[in-house]
Design a protein around this motif. Structure first.
Motif, PDB file in Angstrom:
ATOM      1  N   ALA A  16       0.957  -1.164  -0.002  1.00  0.00           N
ATOM      2  CA  ALA A  16       0.146   0.154   0.007  1.00  0.00           C
ATOM      3  C   ALA A  16       0.849   1.311  -0.054  1.00  0.00           C
ATOM      4  O   ALA A  16       0.744   2.248  -0.782  1.00  0.00           O
ATOM      5  CB  ALA A  16      -0.895  -0.134   1.201  1.00  0.00           C
ATOM      6  N   MET A  17       1.907   1.358   0.769  1.00  0.00           N
ATOM      7  CA  MET A  17       2.846   2.331   0.703  1.00  0.00           C
ATOM      8  C   MET A  17       3.366   2.520  -0.638  1.00  0.00           C
ATOM      9  O   MET A  17       3.575   3.482  -0.969  1.00  0.00           O
ATOM     10  CB  MET A  17       3.791   2.322   1.883  1.00  0.00           C
ATOM     11  N   ALA A  18       3.801   1.512  -1.197  1.00  0.00           N
ATOM     12  CA  ALA A  18       4.577   1.531  -2.449  1.00  0.00           C
ATOM     13  C   ALA A  18       3.660   1.975  -3.504  1.00  0.00           C
ATOM     14  O   ALA A  18       4.126   2.895  -4.324  1.00  0.00           O
ATOM     15  CB  ALA A  18       5.073   0.266  -2.862  1.00  0.00           C
ATOM     16  N   GLN A  19       2.192   1.754  -3.348  1.00  0.00           N
ATOM     17  CA  GLN A  19       1.438   2.249  -4.214  1.00  0.00           C
ATOM     18  C   GLN A  19       1.111   3.640  -4.185  1.00  0.00           C
ATOM     19  O   GLN A  19       1.067   4.433  -5.124  1.00  0.00           O
ATOM     20  CB  GLN A  19       0.175   1.400  -4.264  1.00  0.00           C
ATOM     21  N   ARG A  20       1.171   4.044  -2.837  1.00  0.00           N
ATOM     22  CA  ARG A  20       0.828   5.816  -2.757  1.00  0.00           C
ATOM     23  C   ARG A  20       2.057   6.389  -3.071  1.00  0.00           C
ATOM     24  O   ARG A  20       1.901   7.612  -3.584  1.00  0.00           O
ATOM     25  CB  ARG A  20       0.390   5.784  -1.295  1.00  0.00           C
ATOM     26  N   ILE A  21       3.243   5.928  -2.626  1.00  0.00           N
ATOM     27  CA  ILE A  21       4.267   6.777  -2.883  1.00  0.00           C
ATOM     28  C   ILE A  21       4.704   6.744  -4.383  1.00  0.00           C
ATOM     29  O   ILE A  21       5.037   7.756  -5.095  1.00  0.00           O
ATOM     30  CB  ILE A  21       5.376   6.231  -2.113  1.00  0.00           C
ATOM     31  N   GLY A  22       4.292   5.664  -5.313  1.00  0.00           N
ATOM     32  CA  GLY A  22       4.678   5.616  -6.508  1.00  0.00           C
ATOM     33  C   GLY A  22       3.781   6.586  -7.362  1.00  0.00           C
ATOM     34  O   GLY A  22       4.443   6.757  -8.589  1.00  0.00           O
ATOM     35  N   ARG A  23       2.890   7.132  -6.828  1.00  0.00           N
ATOM     36  CA  ARG A  23       2.088   8.301  -7.797  1.00  0.00           C
ATOM     37  C   ARG A  23       2.837   9.737  -7.446  1.00  0.00           C
ATOM     38  O   ARG A  23       2.253  10.573  -8.217  1.00  0.00           O
ATOM     39  CB  ARG A  23       0.579   8.309  -7.086  1.00  0.00           C
ATOM     40  N   LEU A  24       3.655   9.660  -6.714  1.00  0.00           N
ATOM     41  CA  LEU A  24       4.230  11.236  -6.424  1.00  0.00           C
ATOM     42  C   LEU A  24       5.086  11.290  -7.752  1.00  0.00           C
ATOM     43  O   LEU A  24       5.130  12.745  -8.401  1.00  0.00           O
ATOM     44  CB  LEU A  24       5.263  11.044  -5.438  1.00  0.00           C
ATOM     45  N   GLU A  25       5.778  10.369  -8.483  1.00  0.00           N
ATOM     46  CA  GLU A  25       6.376  10.858  -9.794  1.00  0.00           C
ATOM     47  C   GLU A  25       6.242   9.768 -10.671  1.00  0.00           C
ATOM     48  O   GLU A  25       6.116   8.564 -10.403  1.00  0.00           O
ATOM     49  CB  GLU A  25       7.787  10.928  -9.231  1.00  0.00           C
ATOM     50  N   PRO A  26       6.025   9.855 -11.962  1.00  0.00           N
ATOM     51  CA  PRO A  26       5.703   8.905 -13.139  1.00  0.00           C
ATOM     52  C   PRO A  26       6.928   7.814 -13.127  1.00  0.00           C
ATOM     53  O   PRO A  26       6.686   6.805 -13.424  1.00  0.00           O
ATOM     54  CB  PRO A  26       5.583   9.896 -14.280  1.00  0.00           C
ATOM     55  N   ASP A  27       8.301   8.412 -12.628  1.00  0.00           N
ATOM     56  CA  ASP A  27       9.302   7.360 -12.899  1.00  0.00           C
ATOM     57  C   ASP A  27       9.921   6.917 -11.548  1.00  0.00           C
ATOM     58  O   ASP A  27      10.954   6.514 -11.469  1.00  0.00           O
ATOM     59  CB  ASP A  27      10.564   7.820 -13.841  1.00  0.00           C
ATOM     60  N   LEU A  28       9.179   7.091 -10.595  1.00  0.00           N
ATOM     61  CA  LEU A  28       9.420   6.769  -9.296  1.00  0.00           C
ATOM     62  C   LEU A  28       9.552   5.132  -9.177  1.00  0.00           C
ATOM     63  O   LEU A  28       8.462   4.428  -9.404  1.00  0.00           O
ATOM     64  CB  LEU A  28       8.741   7.368  -7.942  1.00  0.00           C
ATOM     65  N   VAL A  29      10.423   4.664  -8.269  1.00  0.00           N
ATOM     66  CA  VAL A  29      10.690   3.369  -8.280  1.00  0.00           C
ATOM     67  C   VAL A  29      10.785   2.911  -6.732  1.00  0.00           C
ATOM     68  O   VAL A  29      11.448   3.467  -6.021  1.00  0.00           O
ATOM     69  CB  VAL A  29      11.908   2.888  -8.795  1.00  0.00           C
ATOM     70  N   CYS A  30       9.779   1.781  -6.375  1.00  0.00           N
ATOM     71  CA  CYS A  30      10.023   1.630  -4.812  1.00  0.00           C
ATOM     72  C   CYS A  30      10.806   0.241  -4.794  1.00  0.00           C
ATOM     73  O   CYS A  30      10.103  -0.882  -5.597  1.00  0.00           O
ATOM     74  CB  CYS A  30       8.750   1.570  -4.313  1.00  0.00           C
TER      75      CYS A  30
END
Length: 208
Positions: A16-30
């Protein structure tokens, strides 16, 4: 490309954290890890991680221990603690161990996202402070002076004459963190001392 390491043993929470944080930037990788040793292995394999998000209750080595290792091996890597252990003692201990911010698991995903934004921008978010709990005045100050919300909170207490120690105690920060905020505040205000900042803030408060 921004790369964030999430260290959380509960898969649903981690995802859930990865999904939410992933929306911050188009190329963000978790990068995801359930244990401290796995996290350290990932950091050895990836030398371009920008931020670590760490739970305090991990199997094997605790989050506190992991923070200590990160501070020694990767001193330039900021870390945000996300934990259900959100009492004042845990917050202070996490910050003392090297955390750049603290978010309670009782907070919303937006609170975590805001903390991540602030740290990636070089700020140090106030522990457990959420946008909903942030006063309109604090938000106006942040926008007016071009500082982060965490710095705006420090600025408000500075304007009341609070010392670094008093500000740290009120906000649950270390004095070192407050000093970092103060440096940024002086820069934003265009002053070089505490007294100059107090005079400027007092004058502008009278004008508003």
């Amino acid at each position: 490309m921004t790369k964030i390491l999430i260290v959380e043993d509960h898969a649903l929470v981690r995802e859930a954290m990865a999904q939410r944080i992933g929306r911050l930037e188009p190329d963000l990788v978790c990068l995801e890890s359930a244990r401290a040793d796995e996290a350290l292995a990932l950091l050895e394999a990836h030398d371009d991680v920008d931020l670590a998000i760490v739970d305090l209750m991990l199997p094997g080595a605790s989050g506190f221990s992991l923070l200590g290792v990160l501070a020694k091996r990767y001193p330039d890597l900021p870390a945000i603690v996300v934990s259900a252990m959100d009492d004042d003692a845990a917050v202070r201990r996490a910050l003392a161990a090297g955390a750049s911010g603290f978010v309670s698991k009782a907070s919303s995903g937006e609170v975590l996202a805001q903390a991540v934004r602030e740290v990636l921008e070089g700020g140090m978010p106030t522990p457990r402070a959420s946008p909903s709990a942030t006063s309109a005045r604090t938000r106006r100050s942040a926008e007016r002076y071009g500082v982060t919300l965490a710095q705006a909170r420090v600025m408000e207490l500075l304007a009341t004459g609070g010392s670094n120690r008093e500000i740290a105690s009120r906000l649950g920060l270390t004095e070192g963190t407050v000093k970092v905020h103060m440096t940024a505040i002086y820069r934003a205000l265009g002053v070089s001392s505490r007294s100059q900042a107090l005079v400027l803030l007092s004058r502008r408060n009278e004008e508003s």
